[in-house]
Scaffold this active site. Structure first.
Site, PDB file in Angstrom:
ATOM      1  N   GLY A 195      10.122 -23.622 -44.172  1.00  0.00           N
ATOM      2  CA  GLY A 195       9.019 -22.715 -44.509  1.00  0.00           C
ATOM      3  C   GLY A 195       8.992 -22.408 -45.995  1.00  0.00           C
ATOM      4  N   GLY A 218       6.124 -24.160 -40.802  1.00  0.00           N
ATOM      5  CA  GLY A 218       6.816 -24.845 -41.906  1.00  0.00           C
ATOM      6  C   GLY A 218       6.224 -26.233 -42.105  1.00  0.00           C
ATOM      7  N   LEU A 226      15.649 -16.963 -41.236  1.00  0.00           N
ATOM      8  CA  LEU A 226      14.323 -16.697 -41.800  1.00  0.00           C
ATOM      9  C   LEU A 226      13.195 -17.105 -40.858  1.00  0.00           C
ATOM     10  CD1 LEU A 226      16.286 -17.313 -44.451  1.00  0.00           C
ATOM     11  CD2 LEU A 226      14.129 -16.932 -45.605  1.00  0.00           C
ATOM     12  N   ALA A 231      16.095 -11.880 -42.246  1.00  0.00           N
ATOM     13  CA  ALA A 231      14.873 -11.623 -43.019  1.00  0.00           C
ATOM     14  C   ALA A 231      13.998 -10.664 -42.235  1.00  0.00           C
ATOM     15  CB  ALA A 231      14.125 -12.929 -43.272  1.00  0.00           C
ATOM     16  N   TYR A 285       4.142  -6.971 -35.193  1.00  0.00           N
ATOM     17  CA  TYR A 285       4.982  -7.692 -36.155  1.00  0.00           C
ATOM     18  C   TYR A 285       6.099  -6.766 -36.669  1.00  0.00           C
ATOM     19  CZ  TYR A 285       6.316 -10.242 -40.419  1.00  0.00           C
ATOM     20  OH  TYR A 285       7.014 -10.882 -41.409  1.00  0.00           O
TER      21      TYR A 285
END
Ligand code: NAD
Length: 328
Positions: free
Chosen positions: A10, A36, A76, A122, A154
């Site tokens: 990504g 990605g 991540l 992350a 989110y």
């Protein structure tokens, strides 16, 4: 060291992988290429120190196999971007929580085997939700909207990740570092999932209008991905950061209208700016955050971090990358 980077194909992951390889580490990436891109790492494809495993992280056998080999894990992989979350909330929530659990289960097994493998998570400034404070610091409350508004899922899913990781710090002393990123930007970020800077730069380059949402008075801080990748590595290599949460980014706010004007000035003064309602951009229930600025005291105290690249430099870097792809 041998390092596992999830989401390494990504945007942020690919820059991190580049730096780890430059440092001399051996890197394994697990990425399912959902958002990605192979092209992000094409220039490193022949590097014998890099292994790319194209797979979903929801495969506990595979994840256990790699966690048993590596010295550090950088997690991540996630579903990123408000537009993506608004469009596919179920898949996004799943992608943001289940893989974290699979990784933490695998790292728990390593603890059983006597191995303490540092884990970087992350997270996001979205975990602060709509906290009304003008500057957010790590111990502030998380303030979310109703569950009928998918955009909050989110931030909530990222906060569940944080709770899971911190639970293993408390119960088993797992070395964990959590970073809440605030608008990371730079080369390789795609505008396909609603990210504002690549959208503006691409629009200006192609003579289209820069679409500013609502009144354009939303304030954000933009950090260059190189500064962020550097901060991530330094945090993981600093044991006093273990068990803690850090804001990571820039603390220099500008409005989206100011950003649009800067992009016009630098990339194409003839480009126009248009305003678009949230209803047209997302859906009629969309709720946005007016101001998002991090308190950077904690990360400054731990690793003496401060961003080195200002917004003009960032815009030029993003523009140059798009130019190099368009053959100019
Ligand atoms: P990105 O979409 O470019 O990277 C995410 C990567 O994870 C992609 O390569 C994707 O293919 C991969 N992925 C997703 N789900 C997966 C799964 N189940 N199995 C394997 N691979 C999977 O986004 P990014 O901007 O590089 O974000 C990286 C991390 O930083 C994410 O955790 C994101 O939440 C966080 N973050 C980013 C920002 C930002 O401004 N870019 C802000 C806050 C937080």
């Amino acid at each position: 060291m041998h390092i596992l980077v999830t989401g390494g194909s990504g945007f942020i992951g690919s820059h991190l992988v580049e730096r780890l390889l430059q440092r001399g580490d051996q890197v394994t990436i697990i990425d399912d290429l959902s958002t990605g891109r192979v092209s992000n790492l094409a220039h490193l494809a022949d590097n014998p120190q890099l292994e790319i495993v194209e797979s979903d992280l929801g495969n506990p056998v595979l994840v256990q196999k790699y966690c048993a080999q590596v010295d550090q894990v950088y997690h991540l992989a996630a579903a990123v971007g408000v537009a993506l979350i608004a469009k596919r909330p179920y898949e996004s929530i799943h992608r943001n929580i289940y893989p974290t659990q699979v990784l933490l289960d695998a790292l728990s097994r390593e603890l059983d085997r006597g191995r303490r493998v540092p884990f970087f998570l992350a997270s996001s400034s979205e975990v602060y939700g709509k906290n009304p404070k003008s500057v957010w610091s790590e111990e502030d409350d998380l303030v979310f909207g109703a569950t009928t508004k998918p955009r909050w899922s989110y931030g909530v899913s990222k906060s569940i990740d944080e709770f899971l990781a911190l639970a293993l710090v408390k119960e088993r002393n797992l070395p964990v570092v959590i970073a809440r990123f605030f608008n990371v930007v730079g080369p390789r970020q795609t505008g396909a999932y609603g990210m504002v800077l690549p959208r503006f730069v691409q629009a200006a380059m192609t003579g289209k209008s820069l679409m500013v949402h609502d009144d354009g008075q939303q304030q954000r801080c933009f950090a260059h991905v190189h500064d962020v990748a550097e901060a991530i590595m330094r945090l993981v290599d600093t044991p006093s950061s273990y068990g803690r949460v850090y804001n990571v980014g820039s603390n220099q706010p500008l409005t989206m209208l100011q950003l649009a004007n800067l992009v016009r000035e630098i990339v194409n003064p003839n480009a126009e700016i248009e305003f678009q309602s949230y209803t047209d951009a997302y859906d009629q229930d969309f709720e946005d955050i007016r101001r998002r600025v991090p308190d950077l005291t904690r990360i400054r105290e731990t690793i003496n971090y401060s961003p080195t690249k200002n917004i003009e430099v960032i815009i030029r870097d993003v523009w140059n990358e798009f130019l190099s792809h368009s053959g100019h």
